[in-house]
Design a protein around this motif. Structure first.
Motif, short mmCIF file in Angstrom:
data_model
loop_
_atom_site.label_atom_id
_atom_site.label_comp_id
_atom_site.label_asym_id
_atom_site.label_seq_id
_atom_site.Cartn_x
_atom_site.Cartn_y
_atom_site.Cartn_z
N GLU A 163 0.83 -1.20 0.00
CA GLU A 163 0.00 0.00 0.00
C GLU A 163 0.86 1.26 0.00
O GLU A 163 1.66 1.49 0.90
N TYR A 702 -6.58 -6.74 -2.82
CA TYR A 702 -6.35 -5.29 -2.75
C TYR A 702 -7.07 -4.64 -3.93
O TYR A 702 -6.94 -5.08 -5.08
N ARG A 733 -10.54 -0.23 2.93
CA ARG A 733 -9.55 -0.47 3.99
C ARG A 733 -8.67 -1.65 3.57
O ARG A 733 -8.86 -2.79 3.98
N ASN A 734 -7.71 -1.34 2.73
CA ASN A 734 -6.80 -2.37 2.23
C ASN A 734 -5.78 -2.75 3.29
O ASN A 734 -5.35 -1.92 4.09
N TYR A 736 -2.36 -3.43 5.12
CA TYR A 736 -0.94 -3.07 5.04
C TYR A 736 -0.09 -4.18 5.65
O TYR A 736 0.91 -4.59 5.09
N SER A 760 -4.66 -1.16 8.33
CA SER A 760 -4.81 -0.44 7.06
C SER A 760 -4.12 0.91 7.17
O SER A 760 -4.06 1.50 8.26
#
Length: 774
Positions: A163, A702, A733-734, A736, A760
Motif C-alpha cells: 500500500e 487489494y 480499507r486495504n 498493510y 490499514s
C-alpha cells in the motif's frame, strides 16, 4: 523444467529465411538532427508513390524494401522540417543517411511525440515500458505527490511492494534485482519516506524506460529489470521557471541557456514541509501533562544538469543528484536520529567521429548510506551502512551498410561496502566498535547488433561478458541476449526474446519491502552471484486506424542462487553475516495483456497480468531448508493484477482522470497453532508459535479507485493549473500488514486465544496541487 536453449538459434534462423518481398532491394540509413547529430527515433521514412514506409528505431536507423529505379523519399519528424529527396535504388542495395533541421525557434513549445503506438509495434525490443513526466502529471497521486515509479506500477508485469509503496517487483524479482540508472549512474535506493515516494522529481525528468525483459547487452548487474531515467537538459532559448505547491511538498525548477545555442542548465529542488507544522505543534504542547512529542520527518532532493557544446562533433553533459531523508525524535533526554540518502554525479562526453560512428564516455560516482544515532544521557550509539561506486564506461554506436546498427563498449566499477558499522560511546570514549568493510571491482564488455533484415524482420542479438572480484575471489559469466520482431502485416507483429543476466551484489533485508536499513552485500567466496534466464514471446495488434494497440506477452524466468535467511537470523551487528544466508532457486511465469490508446479525447490503458512467483530452498544447497525443501510462493506472488487507467479531455481547460487497481493479496506466514508450557516457578505460561509453511496464507484482495481533475488556469504570464486528486475514493480499507493479538480473561489475565488483526494505512485522501510555468 528447462527451456531448450538449443532451439533459440534455430528459431532465429527460421525467421531469417522467411521470404520478403519479391524483386525488392534494401534501402537503409540513419536519420539524425542537424542541431547536435543525435539520432531521431520514431522519424517517418516513406515513398508515398509505392505506399511503402518505415519508422526509425531508437538509434535512428531505418530499412525499406524498394524495387530498382528512381523514387522520391520523404522524411518527417515532429518538431523538424520535413525533407524530400530523389534516390536511385540498384540491385546491390542503397544507403541513404539524412539530417533534419529543427523548426524555427520562434514557434511556441513543440510536443515531440516519439512514443507512438506504431513505433511500439515496429520496435525490435519487447517488454519495454516508456513514460514521460507529462503523462505521469495527469494521473491522480497520493497527497498530490506525482510519482513516476508509481505510474509504472500500473503497467502489466510490474507490482508494488505494498500500500502506497514506490517499490518495483518486476516479473517475480525483488527490489534489489532492479538496475536503476539516472543519466547512466546507479541509484541504489530510489525511495523517499520509507518507500512511499520515489526520489525522481518529475520536473527534472525527461523520460523513463523500464525494461522487463529482452535486455539490451549494454545493461548488466541485475536480474529482473532496468529502469533508465533521463534528466531534462534545459531550454536553449530563454529562462523558464516551473514548479508546484502540494499538501506535503513543493518543487521548483529553473532552466535556460548559459551561452545561447552552446550551453544550457537546469536545476530542480523539492522539499516536504510536514516538519514545519509538527515542530510548531510540539512547541505549543510542550510542558503539558502526558505529552508525547511528534517525531520530526522531512526529505529534500536536488537535481542539476549542465550541457556544453564543445564543437560540431563534441558535447559535454554534467549531471548531479543529492537527496536526504531525516527522521528525528527527542523526548526527556532520549534522542533518536535516522537519516539516509543518495548522492550522484556523472560526466558524459559525446563524440561524433563521423556520421556512422558515435561514442559516449561516462565517468560517474554514486553513493548510498544510512546512519542511525541514539543518545541517552552520556551514552550514544551510531550505526552506519553504505555503498560507494566509482565507474567508467564507454559505449560506441556504429551504423553499417546493410541494415546493421552495432553497439559495443566496456565498463568498470569500483565498489566500497560498509556493512553494519557500529560505534557505542560512554561520553567521549569508544566502548564498542564493530562492522565489516569490503572492496570489490566489477567489469563488463559487450557487443550487440540491431539488424533490420528487411521491412518485416528485424533482429537484435548480443553477448555480454561480466566479472566481479572481491578478496582474491573472481567470478565471471557470459550473458547472451537475443530478440526478434516479424511483421505479419502492417498491423500485426510477432516478437520473441531471450536474456541471461548476472547479479554480483545483493540486498540483505529481513522485510518484504525495500527499507532504508537494508544492506548491500557483495559476492564473496561463500556468497555466489545470482543468475537468471528469461524467455518471452508476444504478439501485437494495431487497430482502430492506429488508435489502439493490443499486446499479449508470455514469459518464463528461472532464477538461481536466490538468497534468504535462516529462521531466527541475526542481521544486525553480525560480523559473520554470511553464516545466516540460505541459497535457493526461483521461478516466475505468467501472461500479460495490455490494451493502450494514445490519441483522441479519451486515452489510457488496461493491463492484466496472470502470474506465479515461487522460491525453493532445499538441503541440496544448504545445511537446512525452508518449507521442507518444497516450492513456496514469494511474498509478492500475486495471481491476478489488473490496472485500468482512463484520461478524458472534457474541454481545452479541464481533464478528468481515473485509475482502478485490483490485485490478489500478498502471501505471508502465519502460525497455525501455539504450544504453551509453564515453568516450575508457576510463572505465566510461555507461548511458542508453530509455523507449518512459509507464506502459506494470503491477505485479502487489494483494490482501490483514484480520481483526479486537472484545471488549466489563465494567468497573465506563462501557464498554471490546479490538479485535484482523490486517492482511494471509496475508502477501501486495504491491508498493510497483519498481526496476532492475544485475547485475555479480564479477571485473571489468562490467555484465552489469539486473533489476527489487519492494519490499514490510507483511507480516502483528497489533495490539491498548484502547478505553474513561466
Amino acid at each position: 523444467m528447462r527451456f531448450p536453449l538449443f532451439l533459440l538459434p534455430l528459431l532465429l534462423v527460421l525467421l531469417c529465411v522467411i521470404p520478403g518481398f519479391a524483386q525488392t532491394y534494401a534501402v537503409n540509413g540513419i536519420i539524425s538532427s542537424t542541431d547536435n547529430g543525435e539520432p531521431l527515433a520514431g522519424a517517418t521514412v516513406s515513398v508515398p508513390a509505392l505506399q511503402a514506409g518505415s519508422l526509425t528505431n531508437e538509434k535512428g536507423a531505418y530499412t525499406l524494401q524498394l524495387p530498382a529505379g528512381t523514387h522520391t523519399l520523404q522524411v518527417s519528424y515532429l518538431g523538424y522540417q520535413p525533407i524530400s529527396r530523389s534516390i536511385r535504388v540498384s540491385n546491390s542495395g542503397t544507403t541513404i543517411n539524412l539530417a533534419l533541421q529543427p523548426v524555427s525557434s520562434q514557434l511556441q513549445e513543440v510536443e515531440v511525440e516519439t512514443n507512438t503506438l506504431r513505433q511500439k509495434l515496429n520496435d525490435t525490443r519487447m517488454s519495454v515500458e516508456k513514460l514521460s513526466s507529462r503523462e505521469a502529471k495527469l494521473l491522480p497521486a497520493l497527497f498530490g505527490e506525482i510519482d513516476l515509479i508509481k505510474t509504472l506500477q500500473l503497467k502489466p508485469g510490474v507490482q508494488s511492494g505494498g500500500e502506497g509503496s514506490s517499490g518495483l517487483y518486476v516479473r517475480g524479482g525483488g527490489p534489489d534485482q532492479n538496475l536503476v540508472l539516472l543519466d547512466g549512474a546507479v541509484i541504489y535506493n530510489p525511495s523517499h519516506l520509507f518507500g512511499f515516494f520515489s526520489v525522481f522529481n518529475p520536473d527534472a525528468v525527461k523520460s523513463v524506460e523500464l525494461y522487463k525483459g529482452g535486455f539490451p547487452a549494454q545493461f548488466g548487474g541485475r536480474l529482473s529489470s532496468v529502469l533508465d531515467v533521463d534528466m531534462n537538459e534545459g531550454n536553449n532559448e530563454s529562462i523558464h521557471t516551473s514548479g508546484g505547491l502540494g499538501l506535503i511538498s513543493s518543487r521548483l525548477t529553473v532552466e535556460g541557456p548559459v551561452i545561447k545555442d552552446k550551453a544550457t542548465f537546469t536545476i530542480s529542488g523539492r522539499r516536504t514541509y510536514v516538519d514545519v507544522f509538527t515542530r510548531q505543534i510540539n512547541k505549543w504542547s510542550e510542558g503539558k501533562e502526558d505529552y508525547n512529542p511528534i517525531p520530526d520527518y522531512y526529505f529534500y532532493d536536488l537535481n542539476g544538469k549542465f550541457t556544453y557544446k564543445l564543437g560540431a562533433n563534441d558535447q559535454l553533459y554534467l549531471s548531479g543528484y543529492y537527496g536526504r531523508d531525516f527522521f528525528n525524535f527527542d523526548n526527556n533526554g532520549f534522542k533518536f536520529g535516522f537519516n539516509w540518502g543518495n548522492t550522484m554525479a556523472a560526466l558524459r562526453w559525446r563524440h561524433k567521429y563521423n556520421p556512422r560512428l558515435y561514442a559516449n564516455t561516462t565517468l560517474s560516482a554514486t553513493s548510498y548510506q544510512y546512519t542511525i544515532k541514539n543518545e541517552f544521557d552520556v551514552f550514544s550509539l551510531d550505526l552506519t551502512s553504505a555503498i560507494r561506486d566509482y565507474s567508467l564506461k564507454t559505449d560506441y554506436d556504429l551504423f553499417v551498410d546493410g541494415g546493421h546498427s552495432i553497439r559495443f563498449g566496456a565498463m568498470a566499477t569500483y565498489h566500497g561496502f560498509t556493512v553494519g558499522k557500529l560505534n557505542t560511546y560512554n561520553g567521549d570514549s569508544l566502548t564498542i566498535g564493530a562492522g565489516s568493510n569490503y572492496k570489490a571491482a566489477e567489469f563488463g564488455v559487450y557487443a550487440a547488433d540491431d539488424y533490420q533484415v528487411n521491412a518485416r524482420l528485424s533482429l537484435n542479438y548480443g553477448l555480454r561478458l561480466s566479472g566481479f572480484g572481491n578478496s582474491g575471489k573472481v567470478y565471471m559469466g557470459l550473458e547472451p541476449r537475443a530478440s526478434a520482431k516479424y511483421n505479419l502485416s502492417e498491423t500485426v507483429s510477432l516478437k520473441g526474446s531471450f536474456a541471461s543476466m548476472m547479479q554480483y551484489i545483493h540486498l540483505v533485508s529481513n522485510s518484504g519491502a525495500s527499507l532504508p536499513t537494508d544492506i548491500w552485500y557483495p559476492s564473496t567466496r561463500y556468497v555466489k552471484p545470482q543468475r537468471s534466464q528469461q524467455v518471452a514471446l508476444g504478439v501485437s495488434k494495431l487497430f482502430g486506424n492506429g488508435r489502439f494497440l493490443l499486446t499479449n506477452e508470455v514469459y518464463y524466468k528461472w532464477m538461481h542462487r536466490q538468497i534468504d535467511f535462516r529462521n531466527g537470523a541475526n542481521l544486525f551487528l553480525n560480523d559473520s553475516l554470511e553464516s545466516e544466508f540460505l541459497f535457493g532457486k526461483g521461478r516466475s511465469y505468467g501472461n500479460e495483456v495490455y490494451l493502450e490508446k494514445t490519441k483522441g479525447k479519451t486515452t489510457g490503458w488496461i493491463g492484466y497480468t496472470l502470474s506465479w512467483t515461487e522460491r525453493k530452498f532445499d538441503m541440496e544447497d544448504n545445511t537446512e531448508d525452508i518449507n521442507g525443501g518444497n516450492w513456496f510462493p514469494a511474498r509478492y506472488d500475486r495471481r491476478h493484477d489488473l490496472n485500468v487507467v482512463v484520461l478524458h479531455k472534457l474541454s481545452k481547460r479541464l481533464s478528468l482522470t481515473g485509475v482502478f487497481v485490483f490485485s490478489t493479496g500478498d502471501a505471508y506466514s502465519m502460525p497455525v497453532a501455539r504450544f504453551a508450557f509453564q515453568d516450575v516457578e508457576g510463572e505465566d505460561a510461555a507461548v511458542v508459535p508453530i509455523y507449518l509453511r512459509r507464506n502459506g496464507f494470503r491477505q485479502v484482495s487489494y483494490h482501490r479507485l483514484d480520481l483526479g481533475a486537472v484545471l488549466k488556469l489563465r494567468p497573465k504570464h506563462g501557464e498554471a493549473d490546479l490538479t485535484f486528486s482523490v486517492y482511494n475514493a471509496y475508502n477501501r480499507r486495504n491491508p498493510y500488514f497483519v498481526y496476532i493479538e492475544q485475547r485475555k480473561d479480564e479477571g485473571d489475565g489468562r490467555i484465552l486465544g489469539f486473533q489476527a488483526k489487519q492494519v490499514s494505512l490510507f483511507p480516502v485522501v483528497p489533495s490539491v496541487t498548484y502547478n505553474f510555468k513561466f
